[in-house]
Motif scaffolding. Structure first.
Motif, short mmCIF file in Angstrom:
data_model
loop_
_atom_site.label_atom_id
_atom_site.label_comp_id
_atom_site.label_asym_id
_atom_site.label_seq_id
_atom_site.Cartn_x
_atom_site.Cartn_y
_atom_site.Cartn_z
N ASP A 229 0.84 -1.14 -0.08
CA ASP A 229 0.07 -0.04 -0.07
C ASP A 229 0.80 1.23 0.11
O ASP A 229 2.05 1.31 -0.05
N GLU A 230 0.29 2.44 0.13
CA GLU A 230 0.89 3.65 -0.05
C GLU A 230 1.98 3.83 1.11
O GLU A 230 2.92 4.55 0.96
N GLN A 231 1.79 3.12 2.17
CA GLN A 231 2.58 3.31 3.47
C GLN A 231 3.75 2.04 3.39
O GLN A 231 4.66 2.15 4.35
N GLY A 232 3.79 1.49 2.36
CA GLY A 232 4.69 0.33 2.03
C GLY A 232 4.47 -1.04 2.76
O GLY A 232 5.30 -1.95 2.92
N ASN A 233 3.17 -1.09 3.46
CA ASN A 233 2.68 -2.33 4.13
C ASN A 233 2.40 -3.24 2.92
O ASN A 233 1.87 -2.94 2.16
N LEU A 234 2.80 -4.56 3.34
CA LEU A 234 2.35 -5.68 2.46
C LEU A 234 0.65 -5.55 2.34
O LEU A 234 0.04 -5.39 3.27
N LYS A 235 0.02 -5.79 1.22
CA LYS A 235 -1.25 -5.67 0.97
C LYS A 235 -1.77 -7.26 0.91
O LYS A 235 -0.96 -8.10 0.58
N LYS A 236 -3.15 -7.29 1.29
CA LYS A 236 -3.73 -8.79 1.07
C LYS A 236 -3.77 -8.68 -0.67
O LYS A 236 -3.97 -7.99 -1.18
N ILE A 237 -3.60 -9.99 -0.84
CA ILE A 237 -3.81 -10.47 -2.23
C ILE A 237 -4.76 -11.39 -2.59
O ILE A 237 -5.03 -12.26 -1.61
N SER A 238 -5.18 -11.55 -3.58
CA SER A 238 -5.94 -12.87 -4.10
C SER A 238 -5.28 -13.45 -5.09
O SER A 238 -4.77 -12.91 -6.36
N ILE A 239 -4.96 -14.77 -4.87
CA ILE A 239 -4.47 -15.66 -5.87
C ILE A 239 -5.50 -16.37 -7.16
O ILE A 239 -6.67 -16.59 -6.59
N CYS A 240 -5.30 -16.10 -8.08
CA CYS A 240 -6.25 -16.54 -9.29
C CYS A 240 -6.37 -18.07 -8.95
O CYS A 240 -5.41 -18.87 -9.15
N ALA A 241 -7.59 -18.50 -9.10
CA ALA A 241 -8.02 -19.91 -8.88
C ALA A 241 -8.71 -20.18 -10.14
O ALA A 241 -8.71 -21.31 -10.27
N CYS A 242 -9.34 -19.27 -11.02
CA CYS A 242 -9.90 -19.66 -12.11
C CYS A 242 -9.17 -20.08 -13.36
O CYS A 242 -9.47 -20.44 -14.42
N GLY A 243 -7.59 -19.25 -13.28
CA GLY A 243 -6.86 -19.51 -14.44
C GLY A 243 -6.84 -18.57 -15.61
O GLY A 243 -6.22 -18.65 -16.32
N LEU A 244 -7.70 -17.74 -15.53
CA LEU A 244 -7.79 -16.69 -16.64
C LEU A 244 -7.39 -15.42 -16.26
O LEU A 244 -7.41 -14.40 -17.25
N SER A 245 -6.69 -15.09 -15.13
CA SER A 245 -6.03 -13.73 -15.04
C SER A 245 -4.78 -13.57 -15.64
O SER A 245 -3.90 -14.16 -16.21
N ALA A 246 -4.96 -12.35 -16.62
CA ALA A 246 -3.69 -11.77 -17.11
C ALA A 246 -2.52 -11.45 -16.19
O ALA A 246 -1.39 -11.28 -16.82
N ARG A 247 -2.97 -11.57 -14.97
CA ARG A 247 -1.74 -11.29 -14.02
C ARG A 247 -1.30 -12.32 -13.21
O ARG A 247 -0.96 -12.09 -12.02
N PHE A 248 -1.55 -13.44 -13.77
CA PHE A 248 -1.56 -14.79 -12.85
C PHE A 248 -0.05 -14.73 -12.18
O PHE A 248 0.65 -14.24 -12.74
N PRO A 249 -0.05 -14.96 -10.97
CA PRO A 249 -0.83 -15.84 -9.91
C PRO A 249 -1.55 -14.86 -9.29
O PRO A 249 -2.57 -15.26 -8.33
#
Ligand code: FES
Length: 87
Positions: free
Chosen positions: A30-50
Motif C-alpha cells: 500500500d501507500e505506506q509500504g505495508n504488504l497488501k492482502k492479495i487474491s490468488i487466481c484460482a480460475c486460471g484466466l487472470s492476465a496477471r497470474f498468479p
C-alpha cells in the motif's frame, strides 16, 4: 465448473516480499509500504497470474460442461459436456 487453462511455466512463480517495488516478483504494497492482502487466481484466466485481476467475474458457466477460453479476449472458444469422473 471445470475449464481448460493452458499454462506455459514449468516451475513455481516467486512472490518476494523483499523485492523492490516494480520488480515482477514483488508483493504488492500500500501507500505506506505495508504488504497488501492479495487474491490468488484460482480460475486460471487472470492476465496477471498468479494474482487475481477480476477476470473470474466474466465466468457464466453451465454446470456439467468443460470450458476453454481465448487467453486474449477471454471469450469462450469451446464448451463441451463434462466427461464422467474417473473412479
Ligand atoms: S480467480 Fe482468476 S481472475 Fe480472479
Amino acid at each position: 465448473m471445470p475449464r481448460i487453462v493452458r499454462h506455459h511455466q514449468t516451475g513455481p512463480i516467486k512472490i518476494d516480499p523483499n523485492a523492490p517495488p516494480g520488480d515482477p516478483t514483488a508483493w504488492p504494497r500500500d501507500e505506506q509500504g505495508n504488504l497488501k492482502k492479495i487474491s490468488i487466481c484460482a480460475c486460471g484466466l487472470s492476465a496477471r497470474f498468479p494474482f487475481c485481476d477480476g477476470a473470474h467475474k466474466c465466468l457464466n458457466e453451465d454446470p456439467g460442461h468443460v470450458y476453454r477460453y481465448d487467453p486474449q479476449t477471454r471469450e469462450v472458444i469451446d464448451k463441451r459436456p463434462e466427461p464422467p469422473a474417473s473412479p
